[in-house]
Write an enzyme that holds these catalytic residues in place. Structure first.
Site, PDB file in Angstrom:
ATOM      1  N   GLU A   1       0.421  -1.744   5.714  1.00 58.89           N
ATOM      2  CA  GLU A   1       1.412  -1.170   6.632  1.00 58.89           C
ATOM      3  C   GLU A   1       1.096   0.283   6.933  1.00 58.89           C
ATOM      4  O   GLU A   1       1.234   0.744   8.064  1.00 58.89           O
ATOM      5  CB  GLU A   1       2.817  -1.307   6.028  1.00 58.89           C
ATOM      6  CG  GLU A   1       3.946  -0.986   7.008  1.00 58.89           C
ATOM      7  CD  GLU A   1       4.431   0.455   6.941  1.00 58.89           C
ATOM      8  OE1 GLU A   1       5.377   0.778   7.669  1.00 58.89           O
ATOM      9  OE2 GLU A   1       3.868   1.272   6.183  1.00 58.89           O
TER      10      GLU A   1
ATOM     11  N   ASP B   1       0.828  -1.204   0.000  1.00 53.92           N
ATOM     12  CA  ASP B   1       0.000   0.000   0.000  1.00 53.92           C
ATOM     13  C   ASP B   1       0.862   1.253   0.000  1.00 53.92           C
ATOM     14  O   ASP B   1       2.015   1.241   0.436  1.00 53.92           O
ATOM     15  CB  ASP B   1      -0.969   0.006   1.180  1.00 53.92           C
ATOM     16  CG  ASP B   1      -0.280  -0.147   2.529  1.00 53.92           C
ATOM     17  OD1 ASP B   1       0.809  -0.756   2.585  1.00 53.92           O
ATOM     18  OD2 ASP B   1      -0.829   0.332   3.539  1.00 53.92           O
TER      19      ASP B   1
END
Length: 464
Positions: free
Chosen positions: A175, A99
């Site tokens: 994350e 991400d």
């Protein structure tokens, strides 16, 4: 505190000059650049990592690493592959996140957080090479470092260098975030729980050491901060507007929104003291906790007429490794009581502690990275800037589980293809130095890889 790492133990395996030269020659700068751009240009904000995960899976499968997907949901998988493990050497896990920092891309939400020109910045989800440097947040954070350790594994394999210990290659969602808060409930709003946490707990991995591959300007730290988000609720009274008698002082208004000014100043005063009193300093990094109000909510815009009875502030608080949530909660609550801000409630709606590796147990890993850095950059490994040890990075996941872990990688801002080549070589040399080389067999004796894999397609052209 020293800027370099002193008194390190000998490396597990001394990489020969022949091995170093072969690995460097096996890193193709053009292939590295194009792979980074291809992966970086897949739109992959938090909660939408599936396409980027599939790219990594397909790449690993094409290169013969037998990847698998492990996820809490099929839409947000971790991708895991293994190389080596042909002896009894130590195992190393590389991780990076799929991400990328970005707006939510929900117009009704982003309109309350970003200016239009900020939303129009192409670097949120596009990557390109300009003036010799990469532009675009996805490569910087964090798919560029991911590509580096993937290509490092390919270089080892192409050279016919098998590893005694296992090398795990992992790409994870979540994350950066998000966090389930208020009406944003459920698995779809989870971040870290379904990312590297999930890969460690359910991914079939057993690393002795771990590296979170992220931009650190070629420095290293084994320290990371956690964070908490506190909801501070101010309570008041809803009064029908035609009946309202406005007081002279905002503090006396029944609508708690009017008490925001003094409350915000109180929170700022507390935060400044907290930040100075809770700096964490160690040989492995410095963590400087910071605080900031991330959101303010009060009332319902379309249901007006009587003000509101509740107004909430959401305060982000950094948690360095030596600080626990209970002491922070008590400190903030005591401070707000003393300020006389009226009726309020305080609750942590997110808690993630920070962690640091044990200095002695992490030393073999640091030795391996130091040796690789000296062989690649011609200088000793340096301690990373405090900003890299004052934020969450996924080496926290391993340090909290007693797996010595660090974060290290290429320059965080505007990395170049040459930076990526150097980082790839450092990751390859680190893996070989830490995991050791597997015993030679009759059908695998060459560094060039030509006896096993055909003609070596790589050359040293363009490698610095």
């Amino acid at each position: 505190m020293s800027e370099t790492f002193d008194n390190l133990p000998p490396v597990n395996y001394v990489v020969s000059e022949e091995e170093r030269v072969a690995l460097e020659a096996a890193i193709d700068i053009e292939e590295l650049t194009q792979t980074a751009l291809a992966l970086g240009n897949i739109d992959s904000p938090s909660m939408s990592e599936a396409s980027a995960a599939q790219f990594v899976f397909d790449w690993l499968e094409t290169e013969g690493f037998a990847p698998r997907k492990v996820g809490a949901t099929p839409e947000r998988p971790n991708v895991i592959a293994t190389y080596g493990g042909k002896g009894d050497g130590k195992s190393l896990l590389y991780t990076a996140h799929l991400d990328t920092e970005s707006p939510t891309w929900e117009p009704d939400l982003d309109a309350h957080k970003f200016r239009p020109e900020t939303l129009a910045n192409p670097e949120w989800n596009q990557c390109w090479l300009q003036d010799g440097a990469f532009h675009g947040y996805p490569i910087s954070n964090d798919r560029g470092p991911m590509v580096c350790f993937l290509m490092a594994a390919k270089a080892l394999k192409s050279c016919g260098i098998d590893l005694s210990g296992r090398l795990y290659l992992t790409a994870s969602p979540g994350e950066i975030g998000p966090e389930p808060i208020e009406e944003a409930r459920g698995v779809q709003y989870m971040g870290k729980e379904i990312g590297t946490h999930y890969a460690f707990y359910h991914g079939g991995v057993s690393p002795d050491y771990a590296i979170a591959a992220e931009g650190c300007d070629f420095g290293l730290t084994w320290v990371a901060s956690g964070y908490a988000v506190f909801r501070i609720q101010l309570f008041g009274e809803g009064v029908f507007t035609p009946l309202l008698e406005s007081p002279e002082r905002a503090a006396d208004h029944p609508n708690p929104i009017y008490r925001l000014g003094e409350t915000i100043q109180s929170v700022l005063d507390w935060g400044r003291t907290y930040e100075q009193e809770n700096i964490y300093t160690s040989s492995g990094g410095v963590s400087k906790p910071k605080t900031q109000i991330s959101s303010v909510r009060g009332g319902v815009p379309y249901a007006f007429g009587a003000g509101t009875e509740i107004c909430s502030l959401y305060l982000e608080v950094g948690l360095p490794p030596h600080v626990e949530i209970g002491q922070v909660h008590r400190s903030l609550e005591s401070h707000l009581r003393q300020q006389g801000i009226g009726e309020f409630g305080l609750e942590p709606v997110v808690v993630r502690h920070g962690f640091a590796a044990d200095e002695n147990r992490v030393a073999p890993l640091v030795s391996a990275v130091d040796a690789a850095t000296r062989d690649t950059l011609g200088e000793p490994l340096k301690l990373a800037h405090p900003i890299y040890s004052s934020m969450w990075r996924d080496h926290n996941v391993f340090n909290m589980n007693r797996i010595p872990a660090v974060t290290t990688g290429f320059p965080r801002w505007r990395p170049t293809p040459e930076d990526m080549v150097k980082s790839t070589l450092i990751y390859a040399l680190t893996a070989l130095s830490l995991c050791g080389r597997a015993p030679e067999t009759e059908n695998k004796k060459t560094l060039s890889g030509s006896d096993v894999y055909g003609e070596n397609p790589f050359s040293s052209a363009g490698v610095s």
